[in-house]
Design an enzyme around this catalytic site. Structure first.
Site, mmCIF file in Angstrom:
data_model
loop_
_atom_site.group_PDB
_atom_site.id
_atom_site.type_symbol
_atom_site.label_atom_id
_atom_site.label_comp_id
_atom_site.label_asym_id
_atom_site.label_seq_id
_atom_site.Cartn_x
_atom_site.Cartn_y
_atom_site.Cartn_z
ATOM 1 N N CYS A 138 -33.818 5.210 -14.009
ATOM 2 C CA CYS A 138 -33.034 4.493 -13.216
ATOM 3 C C CYS A 138 -33.795 3.858 -12.130
ATOM 4 O O CYS A 138 -34.629 4.522 -11.359
ATOM 5 C CB CYS A 138 -32.251 5.765 -12.495
ATOM 6 S SG CYS A 138 -30.739 5.050 -11.339
ATOM 7 N N ARG B 298 1.497 4.290 -2.883
ATOM 8 C CA ARG B 298 0.645 5.162 -3.048
ATOM 9 C C ARG B 298 -0.190 5.637 -1.953
ATOM 10 O O ARG B 298 -0.788 6.958 -2.269
ATOM 11 C CB ARG B 298 -0.345 4.826 -4.407
ATOM 12 C CG ARG B 298 -1.214 3.506 -3.725
ATOM 13 C CD ARG B 298 -1.736 2.574 -4.961
ATOM 14 N NE ARG B 298 -2.660 1.387 -4.513
ATOM 15 C CZ ARG B 298 -2.146 0.559 -3.896
ATOM 16 N NH1 ARG B 298 -0.623 0.238 -3.949
ATOM 17 N NH2 ARG B 298 -2.757 -0.472 -3.651
ATOM 18 N N ASN C 97 0.998 -1.336 0.105
ATOM 19 C CA ASN C 97 -0.007 0.096 -0.048
ATOM 20 C C ASN C 97 0.847 1.352 -0.053
ATOM 21 O O ASN C 97 0.403 2.132 -0.563
ATOM 22 C CB ASN C 97 -0.855 0.037 1.307
ATOM 23 C CG ASN C 97 -1.895 -1.159 1.320
ATOM 24 O OD1 ASN C 97 -2.149 -1.467 2.489
ATOM 25 N ND2 ASN C 97 -2.383 -1.737 0.376
ATOM 26 N N CYS D 34 -27.200 5.878 -12.661
ATOM 27 C CA CYS D 34 -27.534 6.391 -13.886
ATOM 28 C C CYS D 34 -26.424 6.152 -14.818
ATOM 29 O O CYS D 34 -26.514 5.962 -16.317
ATOM 30 C CB CYS D 34 -27.762 7.821 -13.640
ATOM 31 S SG CYS D 34 -29.226 8.151 -13.043
ATOM 32 N N ASN E 185 -14.626 -1.075 -5.188
ATOM 33 C CA ASN E 185 -15.439 -1.997 -5.638
ATOM 34 C C ASN E 185 -16.876 -1.387 -6.199
ATOM 35 O O ASN E 185 -17.170 -0.672 -5.342
ATOM 36 C CB ASN E 185 -15.434 -3.396 -4.994
ATOM 37 C CG ASN E 185 -15.895 -3.100 -3.698
ATOM 38 O OD1 ASN E 185 -17.270 -3.023 -3.527
ATOM 39 N ND2 ASN E 185 -15.305 -2.720 -2.772
ATOM 40 N N CYS F 216 -32.640 6.282 -8.427
ATOM 41 C CA CYS F 216 -33.225 7.408 -8.326
ATOM 42 C C CYS F 216 -34.367 8.221 -9.356
ATOM 43 O O CYS F 216 -34.718 9.194 -9.274
ATOM 44 C CB CYS F 216 -31.940 8.542 -8.641
ATOM 45 S SG CYS F 216 -31.136 8.582 -10.405
ATOM 46 N N CYS G 248 -6.039 -3.027 -8.084
ATOM 47 C CA CYS G 248 -4.551 -2.781 -7.937
ATOM 48 C C CYS G 248 -3.756 -3.926 -7.873
ATOM 49 O O CYS G 248 -2.589 -3.882 -8.685
ATOM 50 C CB CYS G 248 -4.483 -1.590 -6.990
ATOM 51 S SG CYS G 248 -5.377 -0.370 -7.287
#
Length: 259
Positions: free
Chosen positions: A243, A70, A67, A173, A128, A246, A186
């Site tokens: 959608c 970055r 880790n 959407c 994710n 929403c 990654c």
């Protein structure tokens, strides 16, 4: 603001668009950050250094040596430590006046429903699609502006989804749950270290703008970065009236469930 705060935030106060009034808004704000990794590191540090009074960080992961390439809020000495606790220490080292709430469990619907009503802005720094969709659903449900970022390899993207605006799309959407997207990690695909810093910094900037009511947020716009050529592209993203989260599709789904 006291004299110490006037000095600390003087460079913000000098900005005509922000000034004392804008800084006071930050000093009364509460931000929720989901993910304390590559994106969450610059987001948390910039929000804290800018004076956002309360920051809640959700992350159940622990620091791994890989880790450190970055995730700039963490240190080698912290390998094995919970990332949320590590990022709280990094914030305290920059601005001890900030109240940090660490939540060291996975972000699920129940936890998000518990926390969302108390915050002013939400920053999705997760990695994710399932978590991003849960965050988006909670954002829409509780009408909280969401700043979403993603970064993999040399490619990054960021946008703002603001359910307080009738014309704003939500994350679903643009990336519907009904469509299949390849989950890229990654660990298997790699990521250019500064990329997460660039995207996370843009997320922090958008959150601060929303909290201060400064400028024009990225609502309805998807900003994409090709880090190979440092080329930015912008797409206009309209609201999907059908959608399932929403739009009218949500109303129809709810109606079928309740009848």
């Amino acid at each position: 603001m006291n004299d110490s705060q006037l000095l600390r935030y003087s460079r913000h106060i000098l900005l005509d668009e922000l000034g004392i009034e804008g800084q006071q808004k930050l000093l009364a704000s509460h931000a929720l950050i989901i993910g304390a990794g590559g994106l969450g590191s610059p987001v948390a540090l910039y929000l804290a250094s800018s004076g956002v009074a309360r920051i809640t960080v959700i992350d159940d992961d622990r620091i791994d040596e890989t880790n450190l390439q970055r995730q700039i809020a963490h240190k080698l000495a912290g390998v094995g430590q919970l990332k949320a606790e590590s990022i709280a220490q990094a914030i305290a080292a920059i601005n001890p006046d900030i109240e940090v709430v660490c939540v060291t469990s996975r972000a699920d619907a129940a936890l998000l429903d518990q926390l969302m009503p108390t915050v002013d802005v939400v920053l999705d720094c997760s990695d994710n699609f399932s978590t991003r969709h849960l965050i988006n659903q909670a954002s829409v449900k509780h009408r909280k502006p969401l700043v979403s970022g993603a970064a993999i390899r040399f490619d990054g993207q960021v946008s703002v989804y603001d359910p307080r605006r009738s014309d704003s799309p939500c994350y679903a959407c643009v990336f519907p749950q009904t469509e299949i997207f390849i989950e890229e990690r990654c660990a298997s695909m790699g990521v250019f270290a500064p990329l997460v810093g660039i995207i996370g910094s843009v997320q922090a900037a958008e959150a601060l703008k929303l909290l201060c009511h400064v400028g024009q947020p990225l609502t309805g716009r998807l900003l994409m970065l090709d880090g190979r050529y440092m080329a930015w592209n912008e797409l206009t993203i309209p609201k999907d009236q059908n959608c399932l989260v929403c739009g009218s599709g949500h109303s129809e789904t709810s109606k079928r469930v309740t009848t």
